[in-house]
Design a protein around this motif. Structure first.
Motif, PDB file in Angstrom:
ATOM      1  N   LEU A 150       0.884  -1.228  -0.001  1.00 61.46           N
ATOM      2  CA  LEU A 150       0.113  -0.082   0.164  1.00 61.46           C
ATOM      3  C   LEU A 150       0.996   1.307  -0.040  1.00 61.46           C
ATOM      4  O   LEU A 150       0.252   2.250  -0.251  1.00 61.46           O
ATOM      5  N   GLY A 151       2.455   1.295   0.173  1.00 61.73           N
ATOM      6  CA  GLY A 151       3.042   2.150   0.175  1.00 61.73           C
ATOM      7  C   GLY A 151       3.636   2.708   1.676  1.00 61.73           C
ATOM      8  O   GLY A 151       4.284   3.653   1.765  1.00 61.73           O
ATOM      9  N   PHE A 152       3.212   1.927   2.692  1.00 60.78           N
ATOM     10  CA  PHE A 152       3.768   2.525   3.852  1.00 60.78           C
ATOM     11  C   PHE A 152       5.034   1.921   4.133  1.00 60.78           C
ATOM     12  O   PHE A 152       5.792   0.841   3.356  1.00 60.78           O
ATOM     13  N   ASN A 153       6.034   2.719   4.443  1.00 61.12           N
ATOM     14  CA  ASN A 153       7.674   2.290   4.503  1.00 61.12           C
ATOM     15  C   ASN A 153       8.156   2.324   5.975  1.00 61.12           C
ATOM     16  O   ASN A 153       9.447   2.248   5.979  1.00 61.12           O
ATOM     17  N   ARG A 154       7.256   2.679   6.987  1.00 60.57           N
ATOM     18  CA  ARG A 154       7.877   2.524   8.492  1.00 60.57           C
ATOM     19  C   ARG A 154       6.651   2.019   9.137  1.00 60.57           C
ATOM     20  O   ARG A 154       5.430   2.236   8.987  1.00 60.57           O
ATOM     21  N   LEU A 155       7.094   1.348  10.040  1.00 62.89           N
ATOM     22  CA  LEU A 155       6.055   0.596  11.002  1.00 62.89           C
ATOM     23  C   LEU A 155       6.481   0.837  12.558  1.00 62.89           C
ATOM     24  O   LEU A 155       7.660   1.009  12.784  1.00 62.89           O
ATOM     25  N   SER A 156       5.652   0.729  13.279  1.00 63.41           N
ATOM     26  CA  SER A 156       5.980   0.876  14.899  1.00 63.41           C
ATOM     27  C   SER A 156       5.067  -0.154  15.476  1.00 63.41           C
ATOM     28  O   SER A 156       3.855  -0.175  15.591  1.00 63.41           O
ATOM     29  N   PHE A 157       5.662  -1.095  16.117  1.00 64.55           N
ATOM     30  CA  PHE A 157       5.041  -2.186  16.873  1.00 64.55           C
ATOM     31  C   PHE A 157       4.774  -1.761  18.338  1.00 64.55           C
ATOM     32  O   PHE A 157       5.976  -1.217  18.904  1.00 64.55           O
ATOM     33  N   GLY A 158       3.544  -1.841  18.783  1.00 66.09           N
ATOM     34  CA  GLY A 158       3.424  -1.619  20.385  1.00 66.09           C
ATOM     35  C   GLY A 158       3.749  -3.034  20.833  1.00 66.09           C
ATOM     36  O   GLY A 158       2.990  -3.843  20.735  1.00 66.09           O
ATOM     37  N   VAL A 159       4.674  -2.956  21.853  1.00 66.50           N
ATOM     38  CA  VAL A 159       5.233  -4.184  22.432  1.00 66.50           C
ATOM     39  C   VAL A 159       5.039  -3.932  24.034  1.00 66.50           C
ATOM     40  O   VAL A 159       4.235  -4.680  24.710  1.00 66.50           O
ATOM     41  N   GLN A 160       5.347  -2.852  24.563  1.00 63.73           N
ATOM     42  CA  GLN A 160       5.364  -2.537  25.939  1.00 63.73           C
ATOM     43  C   GLN A 160       6.144  -3.340  26.932  1.00 63.73           C
ATOM     44  O   GLN A 160       6.921  -2.818  27.585  1.00 63.73           O
ATOM     45  N   ASP A 161       6.190  -4.595  27.074  1.00 64.69           N
ATOM     46  CA  ASP A 161       7.102  -5.387  27.870  1.00 64.69           C
ATOM     47  C   ASP A 161       6.694  -6.994  27.284  1.00 64.69           C
ATOM     48  O   ASP A 161       5.679  -7.593  26.853  1.00 64.69           O
ATOM     49  N   PHE A 162       7.807  -7.609  27.596  1.00 61.56           N
ATOM     50  CA  PHE A 162       7.760  -9.114  26.957  1.00 61.56           C
ATOM     51  C   PHE A 162       7.412  -9.957  28.156  1.00 61.56           C
ATOM     52  O   PHE A 162       7.359 -11.329  27.880  1.00 61.56           O
ATOM     53  N   ASP A 163       7.539  -9.475  29.413  1.00 61.96           N
ATOM     54  CA  ASP A 163       7.213 -10.379  30.351  1.00 61.96           C
ATOM     55  C   ASP A 163       5.950 -10.771  30.671  1.00 61.96           C
ATOM     56  O   ASP A 163       4.993  -9.953  30.686  1.00 61.96           O
ATOM     57  N   PRO A 164       5.589 -12.137  30.545  1.00 56.66           N
ATOM     58  CA  PRO A 164       4.237 -12.601  30.772  1.00 56.66           C
ATOM     59  C   PRO A 164       3.262 -12.043  32.016  1.00 56.66           C
ATOM     60  O   PRO A 164       2.162 -11.749  31.862  1.00 56.66           O
ATOM     61  N   THR A 165       3.982 -12.117  33.190  1.00 56.28           N
ATOM     62  CA  THR A 165       3.237 -11.418  34.260  1.00 56.28           C
ATOM     63  C   THR A 165       2.789  -9.939  34.018  1.00 56.28           C
ATOM     64  O   THR A 165       1.750  -9.538  34.307  1.00 56.28           O
ATOM     65  N   VAL A 166       3.606  -9.283  33.484  1.00 60.38           N
ATOM     66  CA  VAL A 166       3.391  -7.810  33.410  1.00 60.38           C
ATOM     67  C   VAL A 166       2.468  -7.740  32.049  1.00 60.38           C
ATOM     68  O   VAL A 166       1.288  -6.909  32.351  1.00 60.38           O
ATOM     69  N   GLN A 167       2.442  -8.762  31.101  1.00 62.05           N
ATOM     70  CA  GLN A 167       1.478  -8.469  30.197  1.00 62.05           C
ATOM     71  C   GLN A 167       0.043  -8.843  30.539  1.00 62.05           C
ATOM     72  O   GLN A 167      -0.982  -8.178  30.429  1.00 62.05           O
ATOM     73  N   GLN A 168      -0.043  -9.899  31.463  1.00 63.23           N
ATOM     74  CA  GLN A 168      -1.306 -10.175  32.160  1.00 63.23           C
ATOM     75  C   GLN A 168      -1.859  -9.045  32.870  1.00 63.23           C
ATOM     76  O   GLN A 168      -3.014  -8.742  33.064  1.00 63.23           O
TER      77      GLN A 168
END
Ligand code: SF4
Length: 445
Positions: A150-168
């Motif tokens: 579609l023409g996008f050339n930049r991406l931004s991923f929202g991750v925040q934290d990889f730790d499962p306890t924090v994610q929950q």
């Protein structure tokens, strides 16, 4: 101590309803008369999220009904037409960002229809940045392929934290493997820049756990990493009421996490751009920082020089000439306005000469860690030392702490002071001295 992040000056909490569509429209008409229009920035806000994260402070709408995206795209295109009717089609655009909410909430045909509508309305410059925020939980590599096409050339991923306890604890669960696969796919698809967002200060985070997240993200090698600080304001942001205050890290631990981010990411080869942003040395932001030409707008740090910005979508903010305008923050109000053929501007402001001078000084400190007196004199025809006599006096305290150097050429933040540019900039913010009620800001220290 709390303070603004200065993606604009004056900050949005200073916008007034007395400055609305008619006033903003006049500045659009003014732009329309320019024989050589400067390139525009375009921000598109897509407010929908399929699942709401509990730390979230964005303007978003939780829904699983993805057909709402189709109706929303119709209204976005109506809103865009309100602008092109005034300033003409084919305006040059050098930067576009789709944020939210979750832009990838839109299904592929809706994404395509929106992009095609925009491409018909404006003209992208050859090096234009086209970026989009991506929720790794809702896309796969085929989706990334579609975004690239579609023409996008930049991406931004929202991750925040990889730790499962924090994610929950924040109601945002995604596997590390998912993020690794997507980042690998993004690199393979030759996206020019990949950003990953992290947050420190979330429930159950500890300096040791967060250090692991930092090492994992560095292993991914995104071009940019943002490490935002969580601001717990449950009175203001309803989802945050589900976060238990007792689970939040102490102020000391938060500081340790930020220090660890600076040290660890530095050790992994990342350059500290400013505030909470990091980039690889060959990324455009790092190069702009080295050259002292970094800028800041509603999208954060940018290489784009100050330019007019059109904000599309509910709550989006734009900037035209010396004015800012913010769209209605309620979906129904925004929708009713664009369907009635009226710019959906709910509040805004027109900058005085003093505001523009202060904006220059604040942005210069936020982006480049300097206030060059010669540039103030050249561009605003005033003596910085005279106009800011009181501010410079108060800055002596920061000088005594080793955070800035003040000499005949200007003010320069020291290496340590680069981490405290917000409180330094706040000294020059006239609005902060006013007795008017202010918005609630995140902590700067
Ligand atoms: S953090 Fe992003 S995905 Fe989560 S609710 Fe907020 S806008 Fe939606």
């Amino acid at each position: 101590m709390a303070g603004p992040r200065y993606t604009s000056y004056p900050t949005a909490d200073r916008f007034v309803e007395a400055f609305g569509a008619p006033e903003y429209g006049q500045w659009l008409d003014h732009r329309a008369q320019s024989p050589v229009p400067t390139p525009l920035s375009l921000y598109v806000h897509i407010p929908f999220c399929q699942s709401v994260c509990w730390y979230c402070a964005c303007n978003k709408i939780g829904t699983r009904d993805r057909s709402r995206g189709d109706v929303y795209v119709d209204d976005l295109l109506r809103e865009l037409a309100l602008y092109t009717d005034r300033i003409g089609t084919g305006q040059p655009v050098s930067q576009m960002h789709w944020g939210g909410g979750t832009p990838t909430f839109l299904m592929p045909p809706a994404l395509e229809r929106l992009m095609q509508g925009i491409e018909r309305a404006v003209r992208f410059t050859p090096q234009a940045e086209r970026s989009i925020e991506v929720d790794p939980r809702s896309v796969d590599s085929a989706d990334l392929h579609r975004l690239r096409a579609l023409g996008f050339n930049r991406l931004s991923f929202g991750v925040q934290d990889f730790d499962p306890t924090v994610q929950q604890a924040v109601h945002r669960v995604q596997s590390t493997q998912q993020v690794f696969e997507l980042t690998r796919a993004a690199h393979a698809l030759a996206f020019e820049s990949v950003n990953v967002d992290l947050i420190h200060g979330l429930p159950h985070q500890t300096p040791a756990r967060f250090a692991q997240t930092l090492d994992t993200v560095a292993e991914l090698r995104p071009d940019r990493i943002a490490v935002y600080g969580y601001a717990h304001l449950p009175q203001r942001f309803k989802p945050q009421r589900r976060i238990h205050e007792a689970d939040l890290p102490s102020a000391g631990d938060k500081l340790a996490m930020m220090r660890s981010a600076i040290e660890r990411l530095g050790a992994h080869g990342y350059v500290h751009i400013g505030l909470d942003h990091f980039a690889l040395p060959d990324d455009a932001l790092a190069i702009a920082q080295r050259m002292g030409v970094l800028h800041r707008n509603f999208m954060g740090y940018t290489t784009q020089p100050d330019c007019d910005m059109i904000g599309l979508g509910v709550s989006a903010i734009g900037r035209i000439g010396p004015s800012y305008g913010q769209n209605a923050r309620m979906l129904e109000t925004w929708q009713a306005s664009v369907r009635a053929g009226v710019l959906p501007i709910e509040r805004g402001c027109e900058l005085s000469r003093d505001d523009m001078l202060r904006r220059f000084v604040i942005m210069s400190m936020m982006c480049n860690g300097t206030i060059p007196f010669a540039a103030v004199e050249r561009d605003y025809l005033v003596s910085a030392q005279q106009v800011f006599r009181d501010e410079l006096e108060r800055l002596r305290e920061f000088e005594a702490l080793g955070l800035v150097r003040i000499d005949a050429d200007g003010v320069t933040a020291t290496t340590l002071g680069r981490f405290f540019v917000r409180p330094i900039a706040m000294l020059f913010d006239r609005a902060l001295r006013s007795a008017l009620p202010r918005g609630q800001y995140s902590r700067v220290l």
